[in-house]
Structure formats: structure tokens, C-alpha cells
Design an enzyme around this catalytic site. Structure first.
Site, PDB file in Angstrom:
ATOM      1  NE  ARG A 141     -28.641 -30.880-101.955  1.00  0.00           N
ATOM      2  CZ  ARG A 141     -28.827 -31.241-103.223  1.00  0.00           C
ATOM      3  NH1 ARG A 141     -28.202 -30.592-104.191  1.00  0.00           N
ATOM      4  NH2 ARG A 141     -29.632 -32.235-103.518  1.00  0.00           N
ATOM      5  CE  LYS A 189     -33.273 -33.998-105.387  1.00  0.00           C
ATOM      6  NZ  LYS A 189     -32.578 -34.090-106.705  1.00  0.00           N
ATOM      7  CE1 TYR A 219     -30.641 -27.737-109.701  1.00  0.00           C
ATOM      8  CE2 TYR A 219     -30.415 -27.979-107.324  1.00  0.00           C
ATOM      9  CZ  TYR A 219     -29.909 -27.566-108.542  1.00  0.00           C
ATOM     10  OH  TYR A 219     -28.671 -26.977-108.597  1.00  0.00           O
ATOM     11  CG  HIS A 247     -34.148 -33.149-111.883  1.00  0.00           C
ATOM     12  ND1 HIS A 247     -33.242 -32.843-112.873  1.00  0.00           N
ATOM     13  CD2 HIS A 247     -33.598 -32.740-110.718  1.00  0.00           C
ATOM     14  CE1 HIS A 247     -32.173 -32.284-112.323  1.00  0.00           C
ATOM     15  NE2 HIS A 247     -32.366 -32.199-111.019  1.00  0.00           N
ATOM     16  CD  GLU A 278     -34.655 -29.105-113.146  1.00  0.00           C
ATOM     17  OE1 GLU A 278     -35.704 -29.724-113.403  1.00  0.00           O
ATOM     18  OE2 GLU A 278     -34.481 -28.462-112.078  1.00  0.00           O
ATOM     19  CG  ASP A 286     -30.941 -35.807-111.146  1.00  0.00           C
ATOM     20  OD1 ASP A 286     -30.555 -36.129-112.282  1.00  0.00           O
ATOM     21  OD2 ASP A 286     -30.417 -34.892-110.487  1.00  0.00           O
TER      22      ASP A 286
END
Length: 372
Positions: free
Chosen positions: A15, A75, A94, A96, A118, A270
Site C-alpha cells: 500500500r 504501517k 497506523y 497500534h 486507528e 496487530d
């Protein structure tokens, strides 16, 4: 503002954080966009497409990171990327963090402002930037689970929908949120026998009404979870505690109660995973077997369908990217309480309570930082 879009370097991550269309919107507002050579290739976007949209395209990744005021990624930053972050720079991606103590501490040490897709919220209590990838991951989970049930993958040799005269596979989805509903919808469409477990009766009522009873909705308790473990051929772990580590709902001891060759797909990996035996895997080696049970635990599932995922993600992130570029992080977050919820780290301070509790770190609120 100078915005940088590096190429993702996580294993099999294709991506990209910004489409050429997104570049055009930023350039039209007077912003400068630098894109790393090949950043969009995995999603089907050529360097020329970015140039045509007004971006500067270069293979000098060190210069890109050093010059950009705002870094857009998909990511969480890998170790070499964390090392490039600097004080005064904003990272939007993101994160996480509850599953990554080393990353959390690295971001704190960097001095950068780190905003997580997120944890941004909306008026309905949803997570609008997590939802697009949750839809993709939920739908992919059934594809992955169906593949895992094949004998050559270690599975029991079961076809998910069955055939006339042969019963379909029993699929249980733990969690009725965005991931869970999309997984259940896919499984139902393929002809599986589908059950959703959730602890929210209002959510179960919505799902029951929406699918007119074609998906069984069951209140999640220890008893109903144990029954699902014994009866299911495929279990999808779709549990989310926003910003926090996922609870471990299926223990290793419970695997002995499962049918040999059944499959666990942990979409919560994740966030640390919701099965005790889960460990992050990659698209290169997506599954492994523990006690006769196939585990699929790829931490960046949507990366495998990069074109769809990139378009869906950019559609959701673009208003927030424009706000950051036009106003700067402080004004953008001050004016929007939902955007403010995305702030996880700023100038060595952690602002997410669940992450602080997980790792025993001090936390200040985003409001305190904005008022400072």
C-alpha cells in the site's frame, strides 16, 4: 507545508499512503509533496502518475525524511524509519502502539508528533480511519480461512460452502464490529454456516435484524465461546479494544477441544492478537500449525490487495491530511475533538491512556499538551 510519502518497507506491504489524486488536492492548496521512487508501484501507481499530479519524485529517502514536515505512511514505522524521525516533525499513520513497546519508546525518544489513524473517532463513536481497512481485513479473513481449510495447508480438507448433500463449514466470528460483520457477510455469501459472538446485545440486535436471522447471533460468554471452539471449522478473531491490547480469548489448552485441521484467523494480531497461540506472520509465510490447528496471523492483511486498500484508505484519510497540511497539527487537533483522539505521542509525551497502562508509562492528555 512540505509533505513526504515514503515507500513502505514492512514485509510484503504494497500500500501507499497517498494516491496521485490525493497529491493533486494538496498541490492545488499550495503544499509541496515529495514521494519516494516506487512508493506507489505496489498499488498500481507509477512515478510518472505522481509527477503528473505535481509531486517531486526522488530515490533519496534520507533527504525526503529530513525535509518533510509531515510524513504520511500506512504501517507503523520500522526501526530504521523511527531513527529518521525528528523533533518538530509530524507522523500520520497506523501505529497500534499497545502491541509494540519498543516502537512506543522509540517514538517517544524521537520527539516527533505521532497521530494514529486507528484512534481517531467520529460522532457515532466509530473509528473512521480504521473502518476501511477493517472492512478489507474482515472480507479477506474468510478467503484466508477457506484456503487454510484446504488439506495442503494443514487444514481438515473442508470446502467452506459444502456441496449438495454435504454440510457447509461452521464459521464463528468473535466480535460483531466492522471486521466481524464483514467477515460474517463474506462467509454467509459463500454458503457457510455462520455465527457471530459479541458482548453487546444492541449490536447483536442490529446484526440479527440486518441479516434477517441468516447469521446466528450469540451473546459471548465463557460457555458459548467454549461451544464455538468445539463446533467450529473456522474461527475469526475480530475483537477490538480501541488503542489497547486485544484480550486472549482462546487459550492453548482450548486448542485440544477444537476439531483437528480447523483454522484460526486472528485479525486482531496487530493489537497483540486474541488467541494465546497467535504470533505475527507475513504474507511470505502467512500460516503455521499449533497442536493440529492452522493459525493465520498476518499483521497487514490489506496489504495483499494494495490497490483496493490504498484507494479506500486515501478516501478516508484525505480530509484529515488536508487539515494537517492547511492548519498544522496543533490547530487541526484543537478544532476537532475527534481528530484530537488520534494523538498518541508528542515531544516525548504519551497521550494514549491504554498504551500507558499496558507498558507502565506516564500519560498526559492531548488537551494538556494543546494548552501548553
Amino acid at each position: 507545508m512540505h509533505i513526504g510519502v515514503p515507500k513502505e518497507i514492512k514485509n510484503h506491504e504494497y500500500r501507499v499512503a497517498l494516491t496521485p489524486g490525493g497529491v493533486r488536492e494538496l498541490v492545488a492548496r499550495g503544499h509541496r509533496v515529495s514521494v519516494q521512487t516506487g512508493a506507489g508501484g505496489g498499488a498500481g501507481y507509477s512515478d510518472d502518475a505522481y509527477r503528473d499530479a505535481g509531486a517531486e519524485v526522488s530515490d533519496d529517502i534520507e533527504a525526503l525524511w529530513a525535509a518533510a514536515e509531515l510524513i504520511l505512511k500506512v504501517k507503523e514505522p520500522q526501526a530504521e524509519e523511527v531513527a529518521r524521525l525528528r523533533s518538530g516533525q509530524t507522523l500520520f499513520t497506523y501505529l497500534h502502539l499497545a502491541a509494540e513497546e519498543r516502537l512506543t519508546r522509540g517514538l517517544l525518544d524521537s520527539g516527533a508528533t505521532c497521530i494514529a489513524y486507528e484512534t481517531i473517532t467520529d460522532d457515532q463513536g466509530g473509528l473512521p480511519l480504521l473502518a476501511p481497512m477493517s472492512r478489507v481485513a474482515g472480507r479477506m479473513a474468510i478467503q484466508a480461512g477457506a484456503h487454510g481449510l484446504e488439506k495442503a495447508q494443514g487444514g481438515a480438507g473442508i470446502l467452506l460452502p459444502g456441496v449438495p448433500g454435504v454440510a457447509p463449514a461452521k464459521v464463528t466470528v468473535i466480535g460483531g464490529g466492522v471486521v466481524g460483520e464483514n467477515a460474517a457477510r463474506m462467509a454467509l455469501g459463500l454458503g457457510a454456516d455462520v455465527t457471530i459472538l459479541d458482548k453487546s446485545l444492541p449490536r447483536l440486535e442490529v446484526l440479527d435484524h440486518r441479516y434477517q436471522g441468516s447469521i446466528r447471533t450469540v451473546y459471548s460468554t465463557t460457555e458459548t465461546l467454549e461451544a464455538a471452539v468445539r463446533e467450529s471449522d473456522l474461527i475469526i478473531g475480530a475483537v477490538l479494544v480501541p488503542g489497547a491490547a486485544a484480550p486472549k480469548l482462546i487459550t492453548r489448552a482450548m486448542l485440544a477441544e477444537m476439531k483437528p485441521g480447523s483454522v484460526l484467523v486472528d485479525v486482531a494480531i496487530d493489537q497483540g492478537g486474541c488467541f494465546e497461540t497467535s504470533k505475527p506472520t507475513t504474507h511470505a509465510e502467512p500460516s503455521y500449525v499449533v497442536d493440529g490447528i492452522v493459525h493465520y496471523c498476518v499483521a497487514n492483511m490489506p496489504g495483499a490487495v494494495a490497490r483496493t486498500s490504498t484507494q479506500a484508505l486515501t478516501n478516508a484519510t484525505q480530509p484529515f491530511v488536508l487539515a494537517l497540511a492547511d492548519k498544522g497539527w496543533k490547530k487541526a487537533l484543537t478544532e476537532d475533538v475527534h481528530f484530537r483522539a488520534g494523538l498518541n505521542v508528542h515531544a516525548g509525551k504519551l497521550t494514549h491512556a491504554a498504551v500507558g497502562e499496558t507498558f507502565g508509562l506516564d500519560v498526559v492528555t492531548a488537551e494538556q499538551l494543546l494548552q501548553a
